[in-house]
Design an enzyme around this catalytic site. Structure first.
Site, PDB file in Angstrom:
ATOM      1  N   GLU A 196      -0.248   0.325   9.405  1.00  0.00           N
ATOM      2  CA  GLU A 196       0.247   0.916   8.158  1.00  0.00           C
ATOM      3  C   GLU A 196       1.006   2.228   8.418  1.00  0.00           C
ATOM      4  O   GLU A 196       2.000   2.510   7.751  1.00  0.00           O
ATOM      5  CB  GLU A 196      -0.926   1.126   7.192  1.00  0.00           C
ATOM      6  CG  GLU A 196      -1.495  -0.201   6.696  1.00  0.00           C
ATOM      7  CD  GLU A 196      -2.700  -0.060   5.769  1.00  0.00           C
ATOM      8  OE1 GLU A 196      -3.208  -1.099   5.326  1.00  0.00           O
ATOM      9  OE2 GLU A 196      -3.134   1.069   5.489  1.00  0.00           O
TER      10      GLU A 196
ATOM     11  N   ASN B 135      -6.001   2.597  -9.391  1.00  0.00           N
ATOM     12  CA  ASN B 135      -7.129   3.328  -8.802  1.00  0.00           C
ATOM     13  C   ASN B 135      -6.687   4.503  -7.925  1.00  0.00           C
ATOM     14  O   ASN B 135      -7.423   4.970  -7.065  1.00  0.00           O
ATOM     15  CB  ASN B 135      -8.073   2.369  -8.070  1.00  0.00           C
ATOM     16  CG  ASN B 135      -7.383   1.593  -6.975  1.00  0.00           C
ATOM     17  OD1 ASN B 135      -6.229   1.835  -6.665  1.00  0.00           O
ATOM     18  ND2 ASN B 135      -8.103   0.671  -6.372  1.00  0.00           N
TER      19      ASN B 135
HETATM   20  P1  IDP Z   1      -9.104  -1.317  -1.470  1.00  0.00           P
HETATM   21  O1  IDP Z   1      -7.849  -0.660  -1.992  1.00  0.00           O
HETATM   22  O2  IDP Z   1     -10.350  -0.652  -1.971  1.00  0.00           O
HETATM   23  O3  IDP Z   1      -9.071  -1.486   0.034  1.00  0.00           O
HETATM   24  P2  IDP Z   1      -8.514  -4.168  -1.643  1.00  0.00           P
HETATM   25  O4  IDP Z   1      -9.531  -5.227  -1.802  1.00  0.00           O
HETATM   26  O5  IDP Z   1      -7.866  -4.016  -0.292  1.00  0.00           O
HETATM   27  O6  IDP Z   1      -9.163  -2.773  -2.119  1.00  0.00           O
HETATM   28  O7  IDP Z   1      -7.397  -4.431  -2.735  1.00  0.00           O
HETATM   29  C1  IDP Z   1      -6.146  -3.773  -2.664  1.00  0.00           C
HETATM   30  C2  IDP Z   1      -5.804  -3.253  -4.039  1.00  0.00           C
HETATM   31  O8  IDP Z   1      -5.637  -4.368  -4.914  1.00  0.00           O
HETATM   32  C3  IDP Z   1      -6.897  -2.410  -4.700  1.00  0.00           C
HETATM   33  O9  IDP Z   1      -6.819  -1.049  -4.361  1.00  0.00           O
HETATM   34  C4  IDP Z   1      -6.621  -2.628  -6.169  1.00  0.00           C
HETATM   35  O10 IDP Z   1      -5.596  -1.739  -6.627  1.00  0.00           O
HETATM   36  C5  IDP Z   1      -6.102  -4.038  -6.220  1.00  0.00           C
HETATM   37  N1  IDP Z   1      -7.159  -4.981  -6.583  1.00  0.00           N
HETATM   38  C6  IDP Z   1      -8.239  -5.353  -5.851  1.00  0.00           C
HETATM   39  N2  IDP Z   1      -8.999  -6.234  -6.497  1.00  0.00           N
HETATM   40  C7  IDP Z   1      -8.388  -6.446  -7.699  1.00  0.00           C
HETATM   41  C8  IDP Z   1      -8.695  -7.264  -8.828  1.00  0.00           C
HETATM   42  O11 IDP Z   1      -9.688  -7.991  -8.874  1.00  0.00           O
HETATM   43  N3  IDP Z   1      -7.811  -7.205  -9.871  1.00  0.00           N
HETATM   44  C9  IDP Z   1      -6.702  -6.413  -9.856  1.00  0.00           C
HETATM   45  N4  IDP Z   1      -6.381  -5.617  -8.812  1.00  0.00           N
HETATM   46  C10 IDP Z   1      -7.210  -5.632  -7.744  1.00  0.00           C
END
Ligand code: IDP
Ligand code: MG
Length: 136
Positions: free
Chosen positions: A129, A115
């Site tokens: 961080e 992403n």
């Molecule tokens: P964020 O980056 O929007 O804060 P977080 O929940 O903190 O999202 O998750 C950290 C990173 O983990 C996300 O940016 C994404 O790349 C990955 N991630 C989050 N949820 C999933 C999932 O359900 N499957 C695979 N990767 C995930």
């Protein structure tokens, strides 16, 4: 009243690999963020695991750490008005397909894991961080 904050942004391997770092930086500058510091680095898996340790209980933790250490990233300290929340807004939802238009993840993200960018989720985590990448 002004409320200048700093937050940590990461341009993730998928975006660095597609040569999007300069374009994302320009986008942020246009949105009134100042890039206080930035560097291109390549984390090893242990470092990625340390950075993402808040997610260690998640089923995707191992893949997440492998991914973040899979190639070079660009880490940046961003500064601006309400920077933590305003950068989260401009970054867009975690899954690019749910992100609003004109957010970084909508414009550039490929999938929920690829992403394109990271952003600190609180003032406290932003401090930690920034410290992780820039104060050692
Ligand atoms: P964020 O980056 O929007 O804060 P977080 O929940 O903190 O999202 O998750 C950290 C990173 O983990 C996300 O940016 C994404 O790349 C990955 N991630 C989050 N949820 C999933 C999932 O359900 N499957 C695979 N990767 C995930
Ligand atoms: Mg997060």
């Amino acid at each position: 009243m002004s409320n200048i904050q700093q937050t940590l942004s990461i341009i993730k391997p998928d975006a660095v690999e597609r040569n999007l770092a300069d374009e994302i930086k320009s986008f942020l500058i246009k949105k009134n963020f100042k890039i206080i510091d930035n560097k291109k680095i390549h984390l090893n898996k242990d470092e990625a695991a340390e950075f993402y340790k808040v997610h260690q209980s998640k089923p995707f933790y191992n893949d997440l750490c492998s991914y973040l250490s899979s190639g070079p990233i660009v880490v940046m300290i961003l500064e601006g008005e309400n920077a933590v929340a305003s950068y989260r807004k401009i970054m867009g939802a975690t899954d690019p397909k749910n992100a609003e238009k004109n957010t970084i993840r909508k414009l550039y993200g490929i999938s929920i894991d690829k992403n394109s960018v990271h952003g600190s989720d609180s003032i406290d985590n932003a401090k930690k961080e920034i410290e992780f990448f820039f104060k050692n």
